[in-house]
Scaffold this active site. Structure first.
Site, PDB file in Angstrom:
ATOM      1  N   GLU A   1      -9.317 -10.790  -7.680  1.00 29.87           N
ATOM      2  CA  GLU A   1      -8.697  -9.732  -7.580  1.00 29.87           C
ATOM      3  C   GLU A   1      -7.343  -9.650  -8.786  1.00 29.87           C
ATOM      4  O   GLU A   1      -7.054  -8.500  -8.914  1.00 29.87           O
ATOM      5  CB  GLU A   1      -7.810  -9.661  -6.025  1.00 29.87           C
ATOM      6  CG  GLU A   1      -9.103  -9.087  -5.227  1.00 29.87           C
ATOM      7  CD  GLU A   1      -8.880  -9.094  -3.674  1.00 29.87           C
ATOM      8  OE1 GLU A   1      -7.525  -9.507  -3.266  1.00 29.87           O
ATOM      9  OE2 GLU A   1      -9.787  -9.146  -2.903  1.00 29.87           O
TER      10      GLU A   1
ATOM     11  N   TYR B   1     -12.277  -2.560  -3.288  1.00 35.47           N
ATOM     12  CA  TYR B   1     -12.968  -2.429  -1.943  1.00 35.47           C
ATOM     13  C   TYR B   1     -14.388  -2.409  -1.896  1.00 35.47           C
ATOM     14  O   TYR B   1     -15.057  -2.067  -0.823  1.00 35.47           O
ATOM     15  CB  TYR B   1     -12.290  -1.299  -1.146  1.00 35.47           C
ATOM     16  CG  TYR B   1     -10.917  -1.421  -0.683  1.00 35.47           C
ATOM     17  CD1 TYR B   1     -10.497  -2.900  -0.103  1.00 35.47           C
ATOM     18  CD2 TYR B   1      -9.837  -0.800  -1.139  1.00 35.47           C
ATOM     19  CE1 TYR B   1      -9.030  -2.857   0.525  1.00 35.47           C
ATOM     20  CE2 TYR B   1      -8.535  -1.007  -0.396  1.00 35.47           C
ATOM     21  CZ  TYR B   1      -8.220  -1.991   0.335  1.00 35.47           C
ATOM     22  OH  TYR B   1      -7.029  -2.111   0.790  1.00 35.47           O
TER      23      TYR B   1
ATOM     24  N   HIS C   1      -2.080  -5.604   1.542  1.00 35.59           N
ATOM     25  CA  HIS C   1      -3.077  -6.001   1.258  1.00 35.59           C
ATOM     26  C   HIS C   1      -2.717  -7.537   0.739  1.00 35.59           C
ATOM     27  O   HIS C   1      -1.910  -7.594  -0.215  1.00 35.59           O
ATOM     28  CB  HIS C   1      -4.130  -5.426   0.196  1.00 35.59           C
ATOM     29  CG  HIS C   1      -5.112  -6.282  -0.366  1.00 35.59           C
ATOM     30  ND1 HIS C   1      -6.362  -6.455   0.331  1.00 35.59           N
ATOM     31  CD2 HIS C   1      -5.366  -7.149  -1.478  1.00 35.59           C
ATOM     32  CE1 HIS C   1      -7.309  -7.276  -0.456  1.00 35.59           C
ATOM     33  NE2 HIS C   1      -6.575  -7.723  -1.494  1.00 35.59           N
TER      34      HIS C   1
ATOM     35  N   ASN D   1      -1.814  -0.076   7.318  1.00 34.77           N
ATOM     36  CA  ASN D   1      -1.249  -1.444   7.820  1.00 34.77           C
ATOM     37  C   ASN D   1      -0.593  -2.200   6.627  1.00 34.77           C
ATOM     38  O   ASN D   1      -0.224  -3.278   6.372  1.00 34.77           O
ATOM     39  CB  ASN D   1      -2.628  -2.210   8.158  1.00 34.77           C
ATOM     40  CG  ASN D   1      -3.830  -2.486   7.128  1.00 34.77           C
ATOM     41  OD1 ASN D   1      -3.334  -1.829   6.073  1.00 34.77           O
ATOM     42  ND2 ASN D   1      -4.826  -3.018   7.514  1.00 34.77           N
TER      43      ASN D   1
ATOM     44  N   LYS E   1       0.729  -1.361  -0.089  1.00 34.00           N
ATOM     45  CA  LYS E   1      -0.032  -0.060   0.113  1.00 34.00           C
ATOM     46  C   LYS E   1       0.843   1.441   0.045  1.00 34.00           C
ATOM     47  O   LYS E   1       2.046   1.187   0.409  1.00 34.00           O
ATOM     48  CB  LYS E   1      -0.913  -0.017   1.105  1.00 34.00           C
ATOM     49  CG  LYS E   1      -2.122  -1.152   1.149  1.00 34.00           C
ATOM     50  CD  LYS E   1      -2.935  -1.273   2.386  1.00 34.00           C
ATOM     51  CE  LYS E   1      -3.776  -2.187   2.390  1.00 34.00           C
ATOM     52  NZ  LYS E   1      -4.891  -2.260   3.399  1.00 34.00           N
TER      53      LYS E   1
HETATM   54  P1  IDP Z   1      -7.534  -7.137   5.718  1.00 35.62           P
HETATM   55  O1  IDP Z   1      -6.642  -5.998   4.854  1.00 35.62           O
HETATM   56  O2  IDP Z   1      -6.509  -7.471   6.818  1.00 35.62           O
HETATM   57  O3  IDP Z   1      -7.952  -8.374   4.939  1.00 35.62           O
HETATM   58  P2  IDP Z   1     -10.366  -6.099   5.782  1.00 35.62           P
HETATM   59  O4  IDP Z   1     -11.157  -6.326   6.879  1.00 35.62           O
HETATM   60  O5  IDP Z   1     -10.299  -6.697   4.533  1.00 35.62           O
HETATM   61  O6  IDP Z   1      -8.867  -6.353   6.212  1.00 35.62           O
HETATM   62  O7  IDP Z   1     -10.341  -4.516   5.656  1.00 35.62           O
HETATM   63  C1  IDP Z   1      -9.613  -3.975   4.402  1.00 35.62           C
HETATM   64  C2  IDP Z   1      -8.821  -2.793   4.789  1.00 35.62           C
HETATM   65  O8  IDP Z   1      -9.588  -1.683   5.306  1.00 35.62           O
HETATM   66  C3  IDP Z   1      -7.716  -3.035   6.153  1.00 35.62           C
HETATM   67  O9  IDP Z   1      -6.746  -3.616   5.549  1.00 35.62           O
HETATM   68  C4  IDP Z   1      -7.574  -1.698   6.646  1.00 35.62           C
HETATM   69  O10 IDP Z   1      -6.785  -0.799   5.612  1.00 35.62           O
HETATM   70  C5  IDP Z   1      -8.855  -1.077   6.410  1.00 35.62           C
HETATM   71  N1  IDP Z   1      -9.651  -1.059   7.466  1.00 35.62           N
HETATM   72  C6  IDP Z   1     -10.405  -2.290   8.044  1.00 35.62           C
HETATM   73  N2  IDP Z   1     -11.190  -2.066   9.164  1.00 35.62           N
HETATM   74  C7  IDP Z   1     -10.846  -0.856   9.600  1.00 35.62           C
HETATM   75  C8  IDP Z   1     -11.316   0.251  10.458  1.00 35.62           C
HETATM   76  O11 IDP Z   1     -11.843  -0.253  11.307  1.00 35.62           O
HETATM   77  N3  IDP Z   1     -10.935   1.522  10.439  1.00 35.62           N
HETATM   78  C9  IDP Z   1     -10.163   1.992   9.317  1.00 35.62           C
HETATM   79  N4  IDP Z   1      -9.808   1.062   8.379  1.00 35.62           N
HETATM   80  C10 IDP Z   1     -10.125  -0.027   8.445  1.00 35.62           C
HETATM   81 MG    MG Z   2      -9.548  -8.068   3.323  1.00 37.06          MG
END
Ligand code: IDP
Ligand code: MG
Length: 149
Positions: free
Chosen positions: A126, A49, A115, A112, A9
């Site tokens: 994807e 997304y 992805h 974070n 990212k």
């Molecule tokens: P993942 O990336 O670990 O699969 P997902 O639940 O698919 O996590 O969420 C996609 C992305 O959305 C996360 O990597 C993060 O960047 C963002 N995200 C998920 N939950 C939150 C939240 O509660 N607040 C802000 N960003 C979030």
């Molecule tokens: Mg995810």
């Protein structure tokens, strides 16, 4: 064989962690099929997304993922989804295991770093969203028998 779409990212790119992150998947034993450095459009971010469209963080997420270039990759292997997700670590970096990418380099859910696809079906979907078939390379890895029984 499973495929997973991995993105470094914009925070990972800006912090100079692309090589570090690629090395972890490479050393793990996943096989690279394709890689490109791109600026994601609003449209691609919305598609990628789409499952999170109703979430309160959706707009921030699209802003984040389009805030700078990303390194997009497709990695292949048996159990590629689970292996890549354990290498990435938990969604909340503060809870991610040390040794994982997020556990070693991250602090915030909104920063974070990486992805990774969450199921074999989404891995294929994807990969096809980011790559044309001719952008994925079919090749034989010389070390295959030292990685796989
Ligand atoms: P993942 O990336 O670990 O699969 P997902 O639940 O698919 O996590 O969420 C996609 C992305 O959305 C996360 O990597 C993060 O960047 C963002 N995200 C998920 N939950 C939150 C939240 O509660 N607040 C802000 N960003 C979030
Ligand atoms: Mg995810």
């Amino acid at each position: 064989m499973e495929r997973t779409l991995i993105l470094v990212k914009p925070d990972g790119v800006q912090r100079g962690l692309m090589g570090e992150i690629v090395a972890r998947f490479e050393r793990r034993g996943l096989k690279l099929l394709g890689m490109k450095f791109i600026q994601m459009s609003q449209e691609l971010a919305n598609q990628h997304y789409a499952v999170h469209k109703e979430r309160p963080f959706f707009n921030d997420l699209v802003t984040y993922i389009t805030s700078g270039p990303v390194l997009a990759m497709v990695w292949e292997g048996k159990d590629a989804i689970a292996a890549a997700r354990s290498t990435i670590g938990a969604t909340k970096p503060a809870e991610a295991t040390p040794g994982s990418i997020r556990g070693d380099f991250g602090m915030e859910i909104g920063r974070n770093l990486v992805h990774g696809s969450d199921s074999p079906e989404n891995g294929v979907k994807e990969a096809n969203l980011f790559f044309k078939p001719e952008e994925l390379v079919t090749w034989t890895r010389a070390t295959e028998s030292w990685i796989r029984e």
